[in-house]
Design an enzyme around this catalytic site. Structure first.
Site, PDB file in Angstrom:
ATOM      1  CB  ALA A  37      -0.921  -0.015   1.219  1.00  0.00           C
ATOM      2  CG  ASP A  68       1.006 -11.168 -13.705  1.00  0.00           C
ATOM      3  OD1 ASP A  68       1.931 -10.341 -13.834  1.00  0.00           O
ATOM      4  OD2 ASP A  68       1.187 -12.395 -13.806  1.00  0.00           O
ATOM      5  CG  HIS A  69       3.662  -6.208 -10.738  1.00  0.00           C
ATOM      6  ND1 HIS A  69       3.927  -7.307  -9.993  1.00  0.00           N
ATOM      7  CD2 HIS A  69       4.858  -5.749 -11.165  1.00  0.00           C
ATOM      8  CE1 HIS A  69       5.231  -7.513  -9.967  1.00  0.00           C
ATOM      9  NE2 HIS A  69       5.824  -6.579 -10.678  1.00  0.00           N
ATOM     10  CG  ASP A  80       8.434 -14.732  -6.560  1.00  0.00           C
ATOM     11  OD1 ASP A  80       7.396 -14.253  -6.056  1.00  0.00           O
ATOM     12  OD2 ASP A  80       9.466 -14.069  -6.731  1.00  0.00           O
ATOM     13  CG  HIS A 107       5.281 -11.953 -12.804  1.00  0.00           C
ATOM     14  ND1 HIS A 107       4.060 -11.367 -12.549  1.00  0.00           N
ATOM     15  CD2 HIS A 107       5.950 -11.952 -11.627  1.00  0.00           C
ATOM     16  CE1 HIS A 107       4.013 -11.029 -11.261  1.00  0.00           C
ATOM     17  NE2 HIS A 107       5.136 -11.385 -10.690  1.00  0.00           N
TER      18      HIS A 107
HETATM   19  P1  NAP Z   1       2.765  -6.556   4.598  1.00  0.00           P
HETATM   20  O1  NAP Z   1       3.640  -5.376   4.526  1.00  0.00           O
HETATM   21  O2  NAP Z   1       3.125  -7.690   5.490  1.00  0.00           O
HETATM   22  O3  NAP Z   1       1.314  -6.034   4.977  1.00  0.00           O
HETATM   23  C1  NAP Z   1       0.283  -6.917   5.333  1.00  0.00           C
HETATM   24  C2  NAP Z   1      -0.957  -6.127   5.631  1.00  0.00           C
HETATM   25  O4  NAP Z   1      -1.941  -7.052   6.031  1.00  0.00           O
HETATM   26  C3  NAP Z   1      -0.786  -5.112   6.735  1.00  0.00           C
HETATM   27  O5  NAP Z   1      -1.471  -3.929   6.401  1.00  0.00           O
HETATM   28  C4  NAP Z   1      -1.456  -5.781   7.920  1.00  0.00           C
HETATM   29  O6  NAP Z   1      -2.038  -4.802   8.743  1.00  0.00           O
HETATM   30  C5  NAP Z   1      -2.535  -6.584   7.251  1.00  0.00           C
HETATM   31  N1  NAP Z   1      -2.931  -7.736   8.054  1.00  0.00           N
HETATM   32  C6  NAP Z   1      -2.140  -8.737   8.496  1.00  0.00           C
HETATM   33  N2  NAP Z   1      -2.864  -9.592   9.216  1.00  0.00           N
HETATM   34  C7  NAP Z   1      -4.138  -9.126   9.246  1.00  0.00           C
HETATM   35  C8  NAP Z   1      -5.342  -9.577   9.836  1.00  0.00           C
HETATM   36  N3  NAP Z   1      -5.408 -10.693  10.574  1.00  0.00           N
HETATM   37  N4  NAP Z   1      -6.449  -8.842   9.648  1.00  0.00           N
HETATM   38  C9  NAP Z   1      -6.421  -7.705   8.914  1.00  0.00           C
HETATM   39  N5  NAP Z   1      -5.310  -7.227   8.329  1.00  0.00           N
HETATM   40  C10 NAP Z   1      -4.172  -7.932   8.495  1.00  0.00           C
HETATM   41  O7  NAP Z   1       2.529  -7.226   3.151  1.00  0.00           O
HETATM   42  P2  NAP Z   1       2.656  -6.501   1.727  1.00  0.00           P
HETATM   43  O8  NAP Z   1       4.055  -6.594   1.282  1.00  0.00           O
HETATM   44  O9  NAP Z   1       1.985  -5.191   1.779  1.00  0.00           O
HETATM   45  O10 NAP Z   1       1.842  -7.517   0.791  1.00  0.00           O
HETATM   46  C11 NAP Z   1       0.431  -7.535   0.697  1.00  0.00           C
HETATM   47  C12 NAP Z   1       0.020  -8.463  -0.432  1.00  0.00           C
HETATM   48  O11 NAP Z   1       0.557  -8.003  -1.651  1.00  0.00           O
HETATM   49  C13 NAP Z   1       0.524  -9.912  -0.293  1.00  0.00           C
HETATM   50  O12 NAP Z   1      -0.432 -10.772  -0.853  1.00  0.00           O
HETATM   51  C14 NAP Z   1       1.775  -9.933  -1.155  1.00  0.00           C
HETATM   52  O13 NAP Z   1       2.053 -11.229  -1.639  1.00  0.00           O
HETATM   53  C15 NAP Z   1       1.339  -9.015  -2.276  1.00  0.00           C
HETATM   54  N6  NAP Z   1       2.444  -8.369  -2.986  1.00  0.00           N
HETATM   55  C16 NAP Z   1       3.302  -7.524  -2.343  1.00  0.00           C
HETATM   56  C17 NAP Z   1       4.307  -6.895  -3.044  1.00  0.00           C
HETATM   57  C18 NAP Z   1       5.243  -5.921  -2.387  1.00  0.00           C
HETATM   58  O14 NAP Z   1       6.069  -5.360  -3.116  1.00  0.00           O
HETATM   59  N7  NAP Z   1       5.160  -5.678  -1.103  1.00  0.00           N
HETATM   60  C19 NAP Z   1       4.462  -7.126  -4.416  1.00  0.00           C
HETATM   61  C20 NAP Z   1       3.555  -7.987  -5.052  1.00  0.00           C
HETATM   62  C21 NAP Z   1       2.548  -8.598  -4.333  1.00  0.00           C
HETATM   63  P3  NAP Z   1      -1.915  -4.836  10.354  1.00  0.00           P
HETATM   64  O15 NAP Z   1      -0.547  -5.288  10.675  1.00  0.00           O
HETATM   65  O16 NAP Z   1      -2.202  -3.403  10.733  1.00  0.00           O
HETATM   66  O17 NAP Z   1      -2.980  -5.766  10.772  1.00  0.00           O
END
Ligand code: NAP
Length: 508
Positions: free
Chosen positions: A16, A179-180, A237, A242
């Protein structure tokens, strides 16, 4: 674009912060968001609206490609943001969320159109979808959409299970699987590639195309994702999603196919005729690699099995190369070679189409004494399309001259993948999202490879960090009389070569 509410699960998370807020801000600045817009961020953290907005603002300052320097504009953007504490497993939290959404819809005079964006770990996807249904969040008298991040399943069975569960709350046309790679501007152009230029149209025949090479090389190692990556590997992955999407996007060009428009149907057709690979024959067509210690861009780096959080005896793949065939009358004779890996010599995502010399059918040589014509599509970090011709200039020895066919007109102002994708999701345009048929067929194709890896039927080949992967990857092409194009020679710095050939590229 109709007014709507953007409901963001994972609003406190990394994705986010780095991608979604900057993308929304650019859409706002370019007036590509609905005229009335409401965003509700969700997470377990006990944030107030003010703290949430401060975090969003910080992420824009840190990650936005355009400086968010106009305070009035920034405040107007942030005014749409509210925060609500929610635990994915607590149904009462969804009821509280519903009350907040309805209150905002009433305040702003919004139609009850709701986009649910799941930027959370995959273990929450089905629970959240079920609770959206259970709580009545998805029962309003407007449209509803589910935008879902990767990974979509861990193998064929788990992907099918997940899809079945999502379908209890959302219909296929309401699900937007991200799929970005499909959001990248150059990938979006692949769909119309051979129509854009008369020369390309002329070249686009199976009589002329010798092979297609798709590469996605990363210089980074496993980073902070050890827990996920060590159970996923390059095959899950990168390859299943991709890389196969890139193959589909390129191979949809059947020149005599006049079926109008629907690229998604054509992509499905590509996957349906992709020659299946049996588990027993995987080792002849697939190379599985893992990086050892080495040096990347002058810095020594550790082996995969010495990375924090990785099991010392891990047999996980950090590299995969494969030879694929599309069994149809156009592509039937043309091999596709795909490779992707971590800790490679240089970061690069590109497609190279090698053309045959129809006059003198001798094989081109790597030392450059005979070079074939190439079409090179650079997807990242620079973008551009060039034709490489083997030409002799007066007074110079033989050399390859790259001729630009297409490249970004406005340099750094190219939209990020997430901007394109969020814009499309808000408009309800599914063209650049993965349809379930594509996802299922991709898993089906990859499943024998997963099993062959699991049973060690494909040897794990070591490669030094900072190279182009195991030597077996070169041998895969050499067996057919080809080699990977545009890899830098060992003694040559990749930047020098890049500078010569891609001087016009943007660097982002
Ligand atoms: P992250 O930084 O670990 O964030 C996870 C989010 O999920 C946090 O906002 C957390 O909020 C929330 N969360 C965790 N447990 C929760 C629960 N029980 N109830 C409600 N909210 C919960 O992960 P991320 O990197 O943003 O990735 C998010 C998704 O995007 C994943 O599916 C990942 O595979 C995908 N993705 C990420 C990237 C990247 O570059 N980061 C790229 C491609 C795809 P709280 O801790 O406040 O609960």
């Amino acid at each position: 674009m109709e007014s709507s509410t953007f409901i963001l699960f994972g609003a406190t998370g990394d994705l986010a912060k780095r991608k979604i807020y900057p993308a929304l801000y650019h859409l706002f600045v370019e007036q590509k968001l609905p005229p009335t817009f409401s965003l509700i961020g969700l997470g377990r953290r006990e944030w107030s609206d003010e703290l949430f907005r401060a975090n969003v603002k910080q992420s824009l300052l840190q990650f936005s490609r355009r400086e968010a320097k106009d305070p009035a504009l920034l405040n107007a953007f942030l005014r749409a943001f509210r925060y609500c504490i929610l635990d994915a497993g607590h149904i009462e939290d969804y009821r509280k969320l519903l009350r907040l959404i309805e209150q905002r819809e009433a305040e702003l005079g919004l139609s009850p159109n709701r986009l649910f964006y799941l930027s959370v770990g995959p273990e929450f996807f089905d629970t959240i979808a079920a609770n959206i249904r259970e709580s009545g969040l998805g029962s309003a008298d407007g449209w509803k959409r589910l935008v879902i991040e990767k990974p979509f399943g861990h193998d064929l069975q788990s992907a099918r299970d997940l899809n079945r569960k999502l379908n209890q709350a959302f219909e296929e046309h309401e699900i937007f699987r991200i799929d970005h790679y499909l959001g990248k501007p150059m990938v979006q152009k692949l769909e119309v590639l051979h129509q854009t230029d008369p020369v390309l149209r002329e070249l686009w025949t199976n009589r002329r195309i010798a092979n297609v090479q798709i590469t996605a090389n990363e210089t980074v190692g496993v980073e902070e994702r050890a827990g996920y990556y060590d159970h996923a590997g390059a095959v899950r992955d990168m390859f299943q999603n991709h890389m196969l999407q890139l193959l589909m996007m390129l191979a949809v060009h059947f020149p005599n196919d006049n079926t109008s428009g629907n690229a998604r149907l054509k992509k499905k057709k590509v996957m349906e005729v992709l020659e299946p690979l049996q588990k027993q024959e995987a080792s002849a067509n697939v190379i599985r690699g893992q990086y050892k210690e080495g040096s990347v861009q002058g810095k020594p780096v550790t082996a995969y099995t010495s990375e924090p959080g990785i099991d010392h005896a891990s047999m996980n793949d950090t590299f995969i190369a494969a030879k694929l065939r599309i069994d149809d009358s156009f592509w039937g004779e043309t091999p596709f070679y795909i490779r992707t890996g971590k800790r490679m010599r240089e970061k690069s995502t590109r497609i190279v189409i090698e053309f045959k010399d129809t006059e003198t059918p001798a094989s081109p040589t790597k030392d450059g004494s005979r070079a074939p014509n190439l079409l090179v599509i650079e997807i990242g970090p620079g973008e551009g399309i060039t034709l490489h011709f083997d030409k002799k200039r007066p007074g110079q020895k033989e050399q390859v001259i790259p001729i630009p066919v297409d490249f970004p007109a406005n340099g750094d102002d190219v939209p990020e993948a997430y901007e394109n994708l969020i814009f499309d999701a808000l408009r309800g345009d599914p063209a650049f999202f993965a349809h379930w048929d594509e996802v299922e067929l991709s898993w089906k194709w990859v499943q024998p490879i997963l099993e062959a890896f699991e049973e060690n039927l494909v040897p794990l080949r070591p490669y030094a960090a900072g190279t182009y992967g195991p030597v077996e990857s070169d041998k895969l092409l050499a067996e057919d009389g080809f080699h990977w194009w545009l890899d830098a020679e060992p003694e040559q710095e990749p930047d020098i070569k890049k500078g010569e050939h891609y001087a016009y590229h943007t660097n982002h």
